[in-house]
Design an enzyme around this catalytic site. Structure first.
Site, mmCIF file in Angstrom:
data_model
loop_
_atom_site.group_PDB
_atom_site.id
_atom_site.type_symbol
_atom_site.label_atom_id
_atom_site.label_comp_id
_atom_site.label_asym_id
_atom_site.label_seq_id
_atom_site.Cartn_x
_atom_site.Cartn_y
_atom_site.Cartn_z
ATOM 1 N N GLY A 1 0.778 -1.233 0.000
ATOM 2 C CA GLY A 1 0.000 0.000 0.000
ATOM 3 C C GLY A 1 0.809 1.282 0.000
ATOM 4 O O GLY A 1 0.319 2.318 0.467
ATOM 5 N N ASN B 1 1.489 3.000 -2.648
ATOM 6 C CA ASN B 1 0.752 3.908 -3.546
ATOM 7 C C ASN B 1 -0.492 4.459 -2.859
ATOM 8 O O ASN B 1 -0.832 5.633 -3.019
ATOM 9 C CB ASN B 1 0.375 3.198 -4.849
ATOM 10 C CG ASN B 1 1.513 3.202 -5.846
ATOM 11 O OD1 ASN B 1 1.866 4.242 -6.378
ATOM 12 N ND2 ASN B 1 2.108 2.034 -6.070
ATOM 13 N N ARG C 1 -5.485 -8.477 -8.961
ATOM 14 C CA ARG C 1 -6.502 -9.313 -9.616
ATOM 15 C C ARG C 1 -6.940 -8.633 -10.904
ATOM 16 O O ARG C 1 -7.035 -7.407 -10.946
ATOM 17 C CB ARG C 1 -7.747 -9.480 -8.726
ATOM 18 C CG ARG C 1 -7.510 -9.957 -7.323
ATOM 19 C CD ARG C 1 -7.084 -11.378 -7.238
ATOM 20 N NE ARG C 1 -8.043 -12.331 -7.795
ATOM 21 C CZ ARG C 1 -7.806 -13.633 -7.905
ATOM 22 N NH1 ARG C 1 -6.641 -14.133 -7.525
ATOM 23 N NH2 ARG C 1 -8.719 -14.436 -8.398
ATOM 24 N N VAL C 2 -7.205 -9.425 -11.927
ATOM 25 C CA VAL C 2 -7.734 -8.873 -13.177
ATOM 26 C C VAL C 2 -9.246 -8.752 -13.043
ATOM 27 O O VAL C 2 -9.920 -9.704 -12.633
ATOM 28 C CB VAL C 2 -7.377 -9.783 -14.373
ATOM 29 C CG1 VAL C 2 -8.047 -9.288 -15.645
ATOM 30 C CG2 VAL C 2 -5.861 -9.836 -14.562
ATOM 31 N N ASN D 1 -5.563 2.188 -13.163
ATOM 32 C CA ASN D 1 -4.573 1.287 -12.564
ATOM 33 C C ASN D 1 -3.196 1.915 -12.699
ATOM 34 O O ASN D 1 -2.927 2.652 -13.655
ATOM 35 C CB ASN D 1 -4.600 -0.052 -13.318
ATOM 36 C CG ASN D 1 -3.573 -1.046 -12.795
ATOM 37 O OD1 ASN D 1 -3.443 -1.248 -11.588
ATOM 38 N ND2 ASN D 1 -2.828 -1.677 -13.705
ATOM 39 N N HIS E 1 0.766 0.710 -13.102
ATOM 40 C CA HIS E 1 1.528 -0.494 -13.453
ATOM 41 C C HIS E 1 3.019 -0.133 -13.533
ATOM 42 O O HIS E 1 3.362 0.905 -14.113
ATOM 43 C CB HIS E 1 1.034 -1.052 -14.793
ATOM 44 C CG HIS E 1 1.752 -2.292 -15.189
ATOM 45 N ND1 HIS E 1 1.459 -3.526 -14.631
ATOM 46 C CD2 HIS E 1 2.778 -2.502 -16.046
ATOM 47 C CE1 HIS E 1 2.263 -4.437 -15.142
ATOM 48 N NE2 HIS E 1 3.080 -3.843 -16.003
ATOM 49 N N ASP F 1 -9.475 -1.749 -18.777
ATOM 50 C CA ASP F 1 -10.474 -2.469 -19.570
ATOM 51 C C ASP F 1 -10.369 -3.946 -19.196
ATOM 52 O O ASP F 1 -9.631 -4.301 -18.267
ATOM 53 C CB ASP F 1 -10.290 -2.198 -21.071
ATOM 54 C CG ASP F 1 -8.957 -2.698 -21.608
ATOM 55 O OD1 ASP F 1 -8.285 -3.495 -20.907
ATOM 56 O OD2 ASP F 1 -8.584 -2.296 -22.722
ATOM 57 N N GLY G 1 -8.935 -6.324 -20.560
ATOM 58 C CA GLY G 1 -7.691 -6.995 -20.903
ATOM 59 C C GLY G 1 -6.669 -6.895 -19.778
ATOM 60 O O GLY G 1 -6.944 -6.347 -18.713
HETATM 61 C C1 GAR Z 1 3.358 -1.232 -7.415
HETATM 62 O O1 GAR Z 1 4.653 -1.244 -7.979
HETATM 63 C C2 GAR Z 1 2.311 -1.319 -8.509
HETATM 64 O O2 GAR Z 1 2.642 -0.600 -9.663
HETATM 65 C C3 GAR Z 1 2.312 -2.801 -8.778
HETATM 66 O O3 GAR Z 1 2.373 -3.390 -7.509
HETATM 67 C C4 GAR Z 1 3.097 -2.523 -6.630
HETATM 68 C C5 GAR Z 1 2.254 -2.282 -5.408
HETATM 69 O O4 GAR Z 1 2.976 -1.563 -4.430
HETATM 70 N N1 GAR Z 1 1.139 -3.215 -9.501
HETATM 71 C C6 GAR Z 1 1.148 -4.191 -10.388
HETATM 72 O O5 GAR Z 1 2.137 -4.843 -10.653
HETATM 73 C C7 GAR Z 1 -0.180 -4.445 -11.046
HETATM 74 N N2 GAR Z 1 -0.023 -5.322 -12.178
HETATM 75 P P1 GAR Z 1 2.216 -0.887 -3.215
HETATM 76 O O6 GAR Z 1 1.271 -1.950 -2.623
HETATM 77 O O7 GAR Z 1 3.325 -0.543 -2.269
HETATM 78 O O8 GAR Z 1 1.479 0.304 -3.722
#
Ligand code: GAR
Length: 204
Positions: free
Chosen positions: A14, A16, A94-95, A110, A112, A144, A146
């Site tokens: 968490g 972000n 999760r997708v 999202n 990424h 979306d 995908g």
């Molecule tokens: C972040 O790097 C985010 O971009 C990535 O998981 C991490 C979560 O960190 N997300 C993905 O890879 C989604 N496909 P956080 O829990 O410390 O925010």
């Protein structure tokens, strides 16, 4: 004007989410307000961060559902009960299917950890190291049905250094994520984001 109600979906640490909560405190989220956090995993640090900030925190454990559509329906019901205008996936692993996305067009985003369309899916940092790219980064995009394939809102680049490990690269990318995601949410809340097909423009 009523604030844009933001629900954040998480699965782990968490950081972000924390950047969004902090931006809320400083005013950097503008017209957006974090009104709830939902995790698909119990006991994760992100839930503690939500509680510490006084934000409603809930768990919809995906392991309690035999089918993806049933999980998506339950998750959607929680999101709707929080009155979400915008759903932010911040480390949500999760997708989501059409079951969740229907009725939420252009209202789910999202973050990424790669410069999409390179390296979608899991372990994007490891994918970048394995491929040998010299530049990678992070992407905020609309969701979306995908895999990390929705229209791109914003991106930031970071160098890949010769002595990088997955951890060092992840940390460099995360620093950019923590800047990019709150800025995107603030832009959306201010009506500064316009999508035309796959092209997303920032309007003043
Ligand atoms: C972040 O790097 C985010 O971009 C990535 O998981 C991490 C979560 O960190 N997300 C993905 O890879 C989604 N496909 P956080 O829990 O410390 O925010």
């Amino acid at each position: 004007m009523a604030p844009m109600r933001v629900v954040v979906l998480v699965s782990g640490g968490g950081t972000n989410l924390q950047s969004l909560l902090d931006a809320g405190w400083t005013g950097a989220l503008g017209a957006a307000e974090i009104v709830g956090v939902i995790s698909n995993k119990p006991g994760v640090r992100a839930l503690e961060r939500a509680a510490a900030a006084g934000v409603a925190a809930r768990v919809v454990d995906h392991r309690g559902f035999a089918e993806r559509a049933a999980f998506d329906s339950a998750l959607k019901a929680e999101v709707q009960s929080l009155g979400a205008d915008l759903v932010v996936l911040a480390g949500f692993m999760r997708v989501l299917t059409e079951t969740f996305l229907a009725g939420f067009e252009d209202r789910v985003i999202n973050i990424h950890p790669s410069l999409l369309p390179a390296f979608p899916g899991v372990k994007a940092q490891a994918q970048a190291l394995h491929y040998g790219v010299k530049i990678t980064g992070c992407t905020v995009h609309f969701v979306d049905a995908g895999l990390d394939s929705g229209a791109i809102i914003s991106q930031a680049a970071v160098p890949v250094l010769d002595d990088d490990t997955e951890e060092s690269l992840q940390a460099r990318i995360l620093a950019e994520e923590h800047r990019l995601l709150p800025a995107a949410v603030a832009d959306l809340a201010a009506g500064r984001v316009r999508r035309e097909g796959r092209r997303v423009h920032r309007v003043l």
